[in-house]
Scaffold this active site. Structure first.
Site, PDB file in Angstrom:
ATOM      1  N   ASP A 121     -15.506  -3.487   0.776  1.00 14.46           N
ATOM      2  CA  ASP A 121     -14.849  -3.107   2.026  1.00 14.46           C
ATOM      3  C   ASP A 121     -15.944  -2.786   3.027  1.00 14.46           C
ATOM      4  OD1 ASP A 121     -12.453  -3.256   0.563  1.00 14.46           O
ATOM      5  OD2 ASP A 121     -12.631  -1.177  -0.075  1.00 14.46           O
ATOM      6  N   ASP A 129       0.870  -1.185   0.000  1.00 20.18           N
ATOM      7  CA  ASP A 129       0.000   0.000   0.000  1.00 20.18           C
ATOM      8  C   ASP A 129       0.899   1.224   0.000  1.00 20.18           C
ATOM      9  OD1 ASP A 129      -1.901  -1.946   0.418  1.00 20.18           O
ATOM     10  OD2 ASP A 129      -2.866  -0.939   2.102  1.00 20.18           O
TER      11      ASP A 129
HETATM   12  O1  LIG Z   1      -6.017  -1.087   1.789  1.00 19.68           O
HETATM   13  C1  LIG Z   1      -6.220  -0.239   2.662  1.00 19.68           C
HETATM   14  O2  LIG Z   1      -5.634  -0.302   3.782  1.00 19.68           O
HETATM   15  C2  LIG Z   1      -7.184   0.872   2.422  1.00 19.68           C
HETATM   16  C3  LIG Z   1      -7.436   1.769   3.424  1.00 19.68           C
HETATM   17  C4  LIG Z   1      -8.318   2.804   3.214  1.00 19.68           C
HETATM   18  C5  LIG Z   1      -8.921   2.930   1.985  1.00 19.68           C
HETATM   19  C6  LIG Z   1      -8.689   2.052   0.968  1.00 19.68           C
HETATM   20  C7  LIG Z   1      -7.814   0.994   1.168  1.00 19.68           C
HETATM   21  N1  LIG Z   1      -7.515   0.072   0.217  1.00 19.68           N
HETATM   22  C8  LIG Z   1      -8.090  -0.227  -1.003  1.00 19.68           C
HETATM   23  O3  LIG Z   1      -8.346   0.882  -1.859  1.00 19.68           O
HETATM   24  C9  LIG Z   1      -9.194   0.387  -2.860  1.00 19.68           C
HETATM   25  C10 LIG Z   1     -10.391   1.263  -3.036  1.00 19.68           C
HETATM   26  O4  LIG Z   1     -10.048   2.409  -3.719  1.00 19.68           O
HETATM   27  P1  LIG Z   1     -11.228   3.218  -4.432  1.00 19.68           P
HETATM   28  O5  LIG Z   1     -12.299   3.341  -3.422  1.00 19.68           O
HETATM   29  O6  LIG Z   1     -11.623   2.392  -5.607  1.00 19.68           O
HETATM   30  O7  LIG Z   1     -10.592   4.511  -4.774  1.00 19.68           O
HETATM   31  C11 LIG Z   1      -9.705  -0.958  -2.408  1.00 19.68           C
HETATM   32  O8  LIG Z   1      -8.940  -1.976  -3.014  1.00 19.68           O
HETATM   33  C12 LIG Z   1      -9.407  -0.934  -0.928  1.00 19.68           C
HETATM   34  O9  LIG Z   1      -9.352  -2.246  -0.423  1.00 19.68           O
END
Ligand SMILES: O=C(O)c1ccccc1N[C@@H]1O[C@H](COP(=O)(O)O)[C@@H](O)[C@H]1O
Length: 241
Positions: free
Chosen positions: A130, A11
């Site tokens: 999520d 990340d």
């Molecule tokens: O992975 C994380 O820790 C995380 C924490 C906070 C927000 C998102 C996170 N991860 C990943 O980001 C994508 C979503 O991104 P979007 O909403 O499409 O812009 C998803 O894979 C989350 O698991």
């Protein structure tokens, strides 16, 4: 029986590989260069990399050129996510050569667009579900986005190939995965599920491997690897058939 796929996570926030707790901005622990981290997982035998642009997910900028550089440097499969929400960001993500992208917020806020790109790109598109409880969260997990099972039914109908299911309450906590949630999601869909959040031990990975017959295809492993709870080599051996 298939073996559980493991997806070590990188990340990226502000150019660094980080881990968060419950996905909350401000809880970052930094682990240095994302490219070095990704190459280390590849050297250790990973077949997949789960690569997230956290700034793009939070809306605090982006690390697009860096995640593209990391993706292009990999010989292994890459699942790319964070901030992929429209034609331009999807095209840029797919142009990195990643194996698939993972859409979060877009599946909650622009369902018509997501249905369109699922129809166009098939299994290159996964949707990240999520959740806190059974409520979906988007925009860096800061906003509610509807009911898990209603959204899952809609996406199934639209032909979504795969789901990445994260229990936010578990993410980054080393408290063990939410096996009940995963079983419930697997019971609600016939699509493969990638489990995310909470893995703390080799026993957790064995427990997730026990859900493969139900539909769990893979597991994302983050904090446990960075905290050296076990090595990736040990993890791969633990889930080998
Ligand atoms: O992975 C994380 O820790 C995380 C924490 C906070 C927000 C998102 C996170 N991860 C990943 O980001 C994508 C979503 O991104 P979007 O909403 O499409 O812009 C998803 O894979 C989350 O698991």
């Amino acid at each position: 029986m298939s073996k559980l796929e493991l997806l070590p996570a990188v990340d990226v926030r502000d150019g660094q590989a980080v881990r968060l707790v419950h996905g909350e901005s401000g809880t970052e622990t930094s682990y240095g260069s994302p490219l070095e981290a990704a190459l280390a997982w590849q050297r250790a035998g990973a077949e997949w990399l789960h690569l997230v642009d956290l700034d793009a997910a939070f809306g605090t900028g982006d690390n697009r050129s860096l995640v593209a550089e990391v993706t292009r440097a990999m010989d292994i499969k890459v699942e790319l996510s964070g901030g992929i929400r429209d034609d331009a960001t999807l095209a840029a993500a797919l142009a990195t050569g990643c194996t698939r992208v993972n859409l979060g917020t877009a599946a909650l806020e622009t369902p018509e667009w997501v249905a369109k790109v699922i129809a166009e790109h098939g299994d290159k598109i996964a949707v990240g579900l999520d959740v806190r409880g059974t409520t979906l969260r988007g925009r860096g997990w800061t906003r509610d986005g509807g009911d898990l099972y209603e959204t899952l039914a809609r996406l199934d109908q639209e032909g979504c190939a795969r789901y990445v299911v994260t229990d936010i309450a578990k993410d980054g906590t080393l408290q063990g995965p939410n096996l009940e949630l995963l079983k419930n999601v697997c019971a609600a869909t016939d699509r493969p599920v990638v489990a995310s959040g909470g893995v703390s031990s080799l026993d957790d990975l064995r427990a997730l491997a026990g859900l493969v017959p139900l539909g769990v295809e893979g597991a994302i492993v983050g904090k446990a690897l960075y905290a050296k709870a076990f090595t990736l080599e040990e993890a791969l051996s633990a889930v080998a058939l």
